[in-house]
Design a protein around this motif. Structure first.
Motif, PDB file in Angstrom:
ATOM      1  N   ILE A 113       0.868  -1.179   0.000  1.00 49.45           N
ATOM      2  CA  ILE A 113       0.000   0.000   0.000  1.00 49.45           C
ATOM      3  C   ILE A 113       0.902   1.225   0.000  1.00 49.45           C
ATOM      4  O   ILE A 113       1.672   1.451   0.937  1.00 49.45           O
ATOM      5  CB  ILE A 113      -0.939   0.009   1.220  1.00 49.45           C
ATOM      6  CG1 ILE A 113      -1.818  -1.246   1.210  1.00 49.45           C
ATOM      7  CG2 ILE A 113      -1.813   1.269   1.223  1.00 49.45           C
ATOM      8  CD1 ILE A 113      -2.765  -1.352   2.385  1.00 49.45           C
ATOM      9  N   ASN A 114       0.801   2.017  -1.069  1.00 50.20           N
ATOM     10  CA  ASN A 114       1.684   3.166  -1.267  1.00 50.20           C
ATOM     11  C   ASN A 114       0.906   4.464  -1.110  1.00 50.20           C
ATOM     12  O   ASN A 114      -0.204   4.607  -1.648  1.00 50.20           O
ATOM     13  CB  ASN A 114       2.314   3.115  -2.664  1.00 50.20           C
ATOM     14  CG  ASN A 114       3.030   1.784  -2.905  1.00 50.20           C
ATOM     15  OD1 ASN A 114       3.786   1.322  -2.068  1.00 50.20           O
ATOM     16  ND2 ASN A 114       2.766   1.177  -4.054  1.00 50.20           N
ATOM     17  N   PHE A 115       1.500   5.428  -0.384  1.00 49.48           N
ATOM     18  CA  PHE A 115       0.871   6.721  -0.145  1.00 49.48           C
ATOM     19  C   PHE A 115       1.675   7.819  -0.838  1.00 49.48           C
ATOM     20  O   PHE A 115       2.904   7.850  -0.753  1.00 49.48           O
ATOM     21  CB  PHE A 115       0.802   7.023   1.355  1.00 49.48           C
ATOM     22  CG  PHE A 115      -0.072   6.077   2.122  1.00 49.48           C
ATOM     23  CD1 PHE A 115      -1.420   6.346   2.309  1.00 49.48           C
ATOM     24  CD2 PHE A 115       0.452   4.909   2.659  1.00 49.48           C
ATOM     25  CE1 PHE A 115      -2.226   5.471   3.015  1.00 49.48           C
ATOM     26  CE2 PHE A 115      -0.346   4.030   3.378  1.00 49.48           C
ATOM     27  CZ  PHE A 115      -1.698   4.312   3.553  1.00 49.48           C
ATOM     28  N   ASN A 116       0.975   8.723  -1.495  1.00 53.64           N
ATOM     29  CA  ASN A 116       1.611   9.890  -2.097  1.00 53.64           C
ATOM     30  C   ASN A 116       0.636  11.068  -1.941  1.00 53.64           C
ATOM     31  O   ASN A 116      -0.092  11.424  -2.862  1.00 53.64           O
ATOM     32  CB  ASN A 116       1.946   9.636  -3.566  1.00 53.64           C
ATOM     33  CG  ASN A 116       2.735  10.778  -4.179  1.00 53.64           C
ATOM     34  OD1 ASN A 116       3.227  11.663  -3.472  1.00 53.64           O
ATOM     35  ND2 ASN A 116       2.840  10.783  -5.490  1.00 53.64           N
ATOM     36  N   ILE A 117       0.635  11.661  -0.747  1.00 52.69           N
ATOM     37  CA  ILE A 117      -0.328  12.693  -0.383  1.00 52.69           C
ATOM     38  C   ILE A 117       0.385  14.029  -0.214  1.00 52.69           C
ATOM     39  O   ILE A 117       1.392  14.119   0.498  1.00 52.69           O
ATOM     40  CB  ILE A 117      -1.053  12.341   0.934  1.00 52.69           C
ATOM     41  CG1 ILE A 117      -1.643  10.924   0.858  1.00 52.69           C
ATOM     42  CG2 ILE A 117      -2.135  13.367   1.224  1.00 52.69           C
ATOM     43  CD1 ILE A 117      -2.724  10.749  -0.159  1.00 52.69           C
ATOM     44  N   SER A 118      -0.127  15.064  -0.848  1.00 53.53           N
ATOM     45  CA  SER A 118       0.449  16.398  -0.722  1.00 53.53           C
ATOM     46  C   SER A 118       0.164  16.981   0.664  1.00 53.53           C
ATOM     47  O   SER A 118      -0.910  16.750   1.240  1.00 53.53           O
ATOM     48  CB  SER A 118      -0.129  17.338  -1.780  1.00 53.53           C
ATOM     49  OG  SER A 118       0.105  16.830  -3.077  1.00 53.53           O
ATOM     50  N   ILE A 119       1.110  17.748   1.173  1.00 49.11           N
ATOM     51  CA  ILE A 119       0.963  18.343   2.500  1.00 49.11           C
ATOM     52  C   ILE A 119      -0.197  19.330   2.537  1.00 49.11           C
ATOM     53  O   ILE A 119      -0.899  19.465   3.547  1.00 49.11           O
ATOM     54  CB  ILE A 119       2.277  19.043   2.920  1.00 49.11           C
ATOM     55  CG1 ILE A 119       3.411  18.014   3.019  1.00 49.11           C
ATOM     56  CG2 ILE A 119       2.111  19.775   4.244  1.00 49.11           C
ATOM     57  CD1 ILE A 119       4.758  18.622   3.335  1.00 49.11           C
ATOM     58  N   ASP A 120      -0.453  20.019   1.440  1.00 48.78           N
ATOM     59  CA  ASP A 120      -1.458  21.083   1.432  1.00 48.78           C
ATOM     60  C   ASP A 120      -2.901  20.586   1.515  1.00 48.78           C
ATOM     61  O   ASP A 120      -3.827  21.399   1.625  1.00 48.78           O
ATOM     62  CB  ASP A 120      -1.286  21.970   0.200  1.00 48.78           C
ATOM     63  CG  ASP A 120      -1.383  21.182  -1.104  1.00 48.78           C
ATOM     64  OD1 ASP A 120      -1.298  19.950  -1.051  1.00 48.78           O
ATOM     65  OD2 ASP A 120      -1.535  21.813  -2.164  1.00 48.78           O
ATOM     66  N   VAL A 121      -3.128  19.271   1.452  1.00 49.89           N
ATOM     67  CA  VAL A 121      -4.506  18.754   1.558  1.00 49.89           C
ATOM     68  C   VAL A 121      -4.744  18.027   2.884  1.00 49.89           C
ATOM     69  O   VAL A 121      -5.838  17.510   3.111  1.00 49.89           O
ATOM     70  CB  VAL A 121      -4.838  17.806   0.379  1.00 49.89           C
ATOM     71  CG1 VAL A 121      -4.742  18.540  -0.937  1.00 49.89           C
ATOM     72  CG2 VAL A 121      -3.970  16.556   0.389  1.00 49.89           C
TER      73      VAL A 121
END
Length: 275
Positions: A177-185
């Motif tokens: 399970i890979n996460f790629n979430i922007s800090i601004d959201v």
């Protein structure tokens, strides 16, 4: 005599009473005018029958128009009340269905977790202790947030990392399970346990083994959170009524102006609006 018991029964007496009232008022005004006007005799001579008839017709028209406007306003308010009541009932229904979905997943998840914990206790007691702590964090989050309508994405991600740790103990290298979430959201919000439900849905419907590892990617794009995986469908899925995603879509239809989007080709993608 409310409108609900009969529109005609209400309107006809109402119009008649209004006519009686306005007739009395107009006659009183006329008598007062005769008393005050010094040339009332001239006025009386010039008042023809046609003028009197026109006056009566005007009274009837005005009274009828006012009552129709009153009824239209009443009907509009009643429609708004019924529409709001229907919307609230539909929202409550969606919330109940969503809660039922969470309640169905939790025992299923607990059973699998306890099975994994049982084998770890004998094979690796230290890992079993870590597993138990992660499990406690997962259920603490569920208990703390099950009544909340929304939580921040950051809070949900912190929870899901504990959940993923349990899954990796259970599936090993067969699950990624890979996460790629922007800090601004991270300050934006979603319904609690949304990610758990979607990950559990992927596990339930797809083959997972060393020959067919399941890769789930979670990332954000254009105010949406994407959860996607390659389709590796099982021939038969147990304990599935096919309503999980529909309940999720129904709930988000009340939480956000944007809808939950689902796409399925070779890759199964669910797009959750960030609120």
């Amino acid at each position: 005599m409310p409108y609900d018991r009969g529109i005609v029964k209400r309107l006809i007496p109402q119009i008649l009473l209004n006519l009686v009232f306005i007739t009395i008022i107009s006659r009183v005004a006329f008598l007062i005018g005769r008393t005050m006007l010094p040339f009332h005799s001239i006025v009386e001579k010039e008042a023809t029958n046609l003028a009197q008839l026109a006056g009566v017709a005007t009274e009837v028209l005005v009274v009828t128009l006012l009552n129709v406007i009153h009824f239209a306003k009443y009907s509009l308010n009643k429609w708004r009340e019924n529409a709001l009541r229907a919307t609230n009932l539909e929202k409550e229904k969606s919330q109940v269905q969503f809660d039922n979905l969470k309640n169905q997943l939790n025992p299923h998840f607990l059973f699998n977790s306890l099975t994994s914990l049982d084998s770890l206790i004998h094979e690796n007691p230290a890992l079993a202790s870590d597993f138990l702590r992660q499990l406690a964090k997962v259920f603490r989050y569920v208990l703390q947030n099950k009544e909340k309508g929304l939580v921040s994405l950051e809070t949900e991600l912190n929870f899901i990392k504990n959940y993923v740790a349990l899954l990796r103990t259970r599936f090993g290298e067969s699950l990624s399970i890979n996460f790629n979430i922007s800090i601004d959201v991270l300050d934006l919000q979603i319904a609690p346990v949304t990610l758990q439900i979607l990950i559990e849905n992927a596990l339930k419907h797809n083959i997972i083994n060393q020959a067919n590892p399941l890769i789930i990617n979670i990332f954000n794009q254009e105010q949406y959170l994407f959860i996607e995986n390659a389709v590796q469908s099982k021939k038969q899925v147990e304990t599935s009524n096919g309503q999980g995603l529909n309940n999720l879509k129904s709930l988000y239809s009340f939480l956000s102006d944007k809808e939950v989007l689902i796409e399925q080709n070779e890759v199964f993608t669910v797009k959750i609006p960030l609120i």
